[in-house]
Scaffold this active site. Structure first.
Site, PDB file in Angstrom:
ATOM      1  N   CYS A   1      58.242  65.833  24.425  1.00  0.00           N
ATOM      2  CA  CYS A   1      58.979  66.928  23.771  1.00  0.00           C
ATOM      3  C   CYS A   1      58.862  68.270  24.498  1.00  0.00           C
ATOM      4  O   CYS A   1      59.847  68.756  25.057  1.00  0.00           O
ATOM      5  CB  CYS A   1      58.491  67.093  22.335  1.00  0.00           C
ATOM      6  SG  CYS A   1      58.835  65.658  21.325  1.00  0.00           S
TER       7      CYS A   1
HETATM    8  N1  LIG Z   1      57.341  61.495  19.994  1.00  0.00           N
HETATM    9  C1  LIG Z   1      57.389  62.666  19.390  1.00  0.00           C
HETATM   10  O1  LIG Z   1      56.372  63.275  19.117  1.00  0.00           O
HETATM   11  C2  LIG Z   1      58.710  63.278  18.984  1.00  0.00           C
HETATM   12  C3  LIG Z   1      58.694  64.313  18.037  1.00  0.00           C
HETATM   13  C4  LIG Z   1      59.882  64.883  17.638  1.00  0.00           C
HETATM   14  C5  LIG Z   1      61.081  64.446  18.208  1.00  0.00           C
HETATM   15  N2  LIG Z   1      61.078  63.462  19.150  1.00  0.00           N
HETATM   16  C6  LIG Z   1      62.367  63.046  19.686  1.00  0.00           C
HETATM   17  O2  LIG Z   1      62.739  61.827  19.066  1.00  0.00           O
HETATM   18  C7  LIG Z   1      63.440  60.993  19.985  1.00  0.00           C
HETATM   19  C8  LIG Z   1      62.737  59.657  20.101  1.00  0.00           C
HETATM   20  O3  LIG Z   1      61.440  59.880  20.624  1.00  0.00           O
HETATM   21  P1  LIG Z   1      60.282  58.807  20.501  1.00  0.00           P
HETATM   22  O4  LIG Z   1      59.031  59.493  20.899  1.00  0.00           O
HETATM   23  O5  LIG Z   1      60.330  58.112  19.178  1.00  0.00           O
HETATM   24  O6  LIG Z   1      60.717  57.778  21.641  1.00  0.00           O
HETATM   25  P2  LIG Z   1      60.158  56.308  21.884  1.00  0.00           P
HETATM   26  O7  LIG Z   1      60.364  56.016  23.316  1.00  0.00           O
HETATM   27  O8  LIG Z   1      58.809  56.167  21.296  1.00  0.00           O
HETATM   28  O9  LIG Z   1      61.140  55.390  21.011  1.00  0.00           O
HETATM   29  C9  LIG Z   1      62.488  55.249  21.294  1.00  0.00           C
HETATM   30  C10 LIG Z   1      62.878  53.807  20.958  1.00  0.00           C
HETATM   31  O10 LIG Z   1      64.280  53.674  21.160  1.00  0.00           O
HETATM   32  C11 LIG Z   1      64.524  52.398  21.719  1.00  0.00           C
HETATM   33  N3  LIG Z   1      65.852  52.448  22.335  1.00  0.00           N
HETATM   34  C12 LIG Z   1      66.213  52.981  23.517  1.00  0.00           C
HETATM   35  N4  LIG Z   1      67.536  52.869  23.688  1.00  0.00           N
HETATM   36  C13 LIG Z   1      68.021  52.246  22.595  1.00  0.00           C
HETATM   37  C14 LIG Z   1      69.303  51.828  22.173  1.00  0.00           C
HETATM   38  N5  LIG Z   1      70.388  52.084  22.913  1.00  0.00           N
HETATM   39  N6  LIG Z   1      69.417  51.199  21.014  1.00  0.00           N
HETATM   40  C15 LIG Z   1      68.332  50.940  20.247  1.00  0.00           C
HETATM   41  N7  LIG Z   1      67.089  51.310  20.575  1.00  0.00           N
HETATM   42  C16 LIG Z   1      66.937  51.946  21.738  1.00  0.00           C
HETATM   43  C17 LIG Z   1      63.357  52.164  22.655  1.00  0.00           C
HETATM   44  O11 LIG Z   1      63.185  50.783  22.912  1.00  0.00           O
HETATM   45  C18 LIG Z   1      62.200  52.761  21.841  1.00  0.00           C
HETATM   46  O12 LIG Z   1      61.590  51.788  21.007  1.00  0.00           O
HETATM   47  C19 LIG Z   1      63.507  61.779  21.289  1.00  0.00           C
HETATM   48  O13 LIG Z   1      64.709  62.498  21.327  1.00  0.00           O
HETATM   49  C20 LIG Z   1      62.353  62.749  21.161  1.00  0.00           C
HETATM   50  O14 LIG Z   1      62.569  63.929  21.914  1.00  0.00           O
HETATM   51  C21 LIG Z   1      59.907  62.854  19.532  1.00  0.00           C
END
Ligand SMILES: NC(=O)c1ccc[n+]([C@@H]2O[C@H](COP(=O)([O-])OP(=O)(O)OC[C@H]3O[C@@H](n4cnc5c(N)ncnc54)[C@H](O)[C@@H]3O)[C@@H](O)[C@H]2O)c1
Length: 423
Positions: free
Chosen positions: A275
């Site tokens: 992030c």
């Molecule tokens: N991790 C954090 O602390 C956090 C906090 C706030 C916001 N975010 C935001 O949330 C979003 C997700 O982050 P995250 O940390 O959960 O990511 P992550 O990588 O942990 O999870 C994303 C998931 O999406 C799946 N994926 C990818 N492409 C896909 C598709 N086309 N269809 C279905 N599934 C698919 C992946 O396999 C993975 O399991 C990002 O935009 C991030 O910036 C993350």
């Protein structure tokens, strides 16, 4: 109010809405669990079959979600996972939580959002609510999702509903979680806003409606830019204090006694995670498109990116002070994840430092108690490594390091107040 709005609201209130989450990572799995916990039959969709299998076997792979929780929801028939996007045709609502990384050029990589949006577009049906949660630049929901969804005869606010709601989860935080962090939500239209707020209102403690998807997108970028800039400021102060021979930690501890007008940020070996180092560049990229230069973002990014080099320099300097060279000394990196008490090594500055040292010296050891045993990274136990190392370099203030005694003959560099120096 239109019949479709009314019908979806009734389904949400009666917990009869079939809800779904696309992307079951750090953000998506906890959200799916909250929906299921409050009574919705919830379907998670992910392209990673290992995650889908884990959920369907009642196991969690996210430290903030307990195995027992997933297995109880599975047994109750309220949580299921699939790799098959055809499941979307049965869903009333879907939240998209896929990654939004940066390309090497620091431009947004929208490929995951676009892929998920294309899948939703293929199964979009009348009365469906779609909410984007991935952090992204202002305008994404309207420009990337809405244009795809309206390519046929369906219209947002009339035939389907579209909203953006930033996820604000803080992995490893024992106090704040998906349920009790207020949920900001902005709809493409007022109808969209109403149904999206109702969905979150059913599962989470507090909903904060804002007037548009663009405002909701910008809220998240303000929050994370605020952190990136303040961390950049305090990192610069740390470099300055080092030059002036002042203990930056003592300065911050004293400054934070001021009961107003000051918020403590702490220096470290750099910025990490999915992030803070990334999101501000989504904003500066979009601003550039409008001929606006975001100087704070660029400057903070620059200062934060120099921190790993500074750490490597300090390591070489410390060894030099003991008539030792980096090449040939045994250096122990304590903590590889991007922040305390998590297992996530994405964008971790500790990893950059570890790799950079490895290039100069093969005797670099690393301790990361949060990485799974099967991790490809070879890490060792702190006690075992401490006996071997000439120099211990603390980079992450994991709770498990706190108060760990280090033998008096060992040299220690502490960039995060961990281990023996933990307050
Ligand atoms: N991790 C954090 O602390 C956090 C906090 C706030 C916001 N975010 C935001 O949330 C979003 C997700 O982050 P995250 O940390 O959960 O990511 P992550 O990588 O942990 O999870 C994303 C998931 O999406 C799946 N994926 C990818 N492409 C896909 C598709 N086309 N269809 C279905 N599934 C698919 C992946 O396999 C993975 O399991 C990002 O935009 C991030 O910036 C993350």
């Amino acid at each position: 109010m239109s019949m479709l709005v009314d019908s979806l609201l009734k389904k949400i209130q009666g917990r009869q809405a079939r809800v779904g989450v696309i992307g079951l990572g750090y953000v998506g799995l906890p959200l799916a669990v909250e929906f299921a916990r409050c009574g919705f039959i919830t379907t998670g969709i992910d392209v990673d079959p290992r995650k889908v299998d884990a959920i369907n076997s009642g196991r969690s792979y996210i430290p903030d979600v307990a195995d027992e929780e997933v297995s109880a929801l599975r047994k109750a028939g309220r949580l299921t996972a699939t790799t098959d996007f055809a499941a979307l045709s049965e869903l009333d609502t879907v939240n998209i939580c896929v990654p939004t990384p940066l390309r090497k050029t620091k431009d947004p990589d929208m490929s995951f959002v676009v892929a998920a949006a294309d899948q939703v577009a293929a199964y979009l049906h009348a009365g469906m609510l779609v909410i984007l949660e991935s952090t992204t630049y202002p305008g994404t929901t309207e420009e990337v999702l809405r244009t795809r969804f309206e390519s046929g005869s369906l219209r947002a606010g009339r035939d389907f509903f579209l909203a953006f709601s930033p996820e604000r989860v803080d992995p490893g935080n024992p106090t704040f979680n998906t349920r009790n962090v207020p949920k900001v939500v902005g709809g493409s239209t007022l109808n969209c806003q109403t149904v999206a707020a109702a969905l979150y209102g059913a599962a989470l403690e507090k909903v904060i409606p804002v007037s548009s998807t663009r405002v909701a997108e910008m809220v998240k970028l303000l929050e994370n830019t605020f952190r990136a800039v303040n961390i950049g400021l305090v990192n610069e102060l740390a470099l300055m204090c080092d030059r002036l021979g002042i203990d930056v930690w003592e300065v911050i501890d004293a400054a934070r006694t001021k009961p107003f007008g000051f918020m403590a940020f702490y220096p470290g070996p750099g910025l990490g995670g999915h992030c803070i180092p990334i999101d501000p560049f989504y904003l500066s990229w979009k601003a550039k498109e409008h001929g606006f230069e975001s100087r704070f973002i660029e400057l903070a990014g620059h200062v934060n990116a120099t921190m790993p080099h500074y750490v490597v320099e300090k390591i070489a300097e410390a060894l030099n002070g003991h008539r030792k060279a980096l090449n040939g000394s045994s250096v122990l990196i304590v903590g590889l994840s991007y922040k305390r008490d998590v297992d996530d090594i994405r964008e971790s500055p500790s990893m950059d430092i570890y790799k950079s040292l490895k290039k100069k010296n093969h005797q670099v050891l690393a301790v990361e108690p949060h990485l799974a045993a099967e991790s490809e990274l070879q890490t060792v136990s702190l006690d075992e490594a401490t006996t071997k190392a000439d120099l211990l370099v603390y980079l992450v203030a994991h709770k498990v390091f706190k108060g760990k005694k280090v033998p008096a003959n060992k040299k220690v560099l502490d960039f995060c107040r961990a281990g023996p120096l933990a307050p």
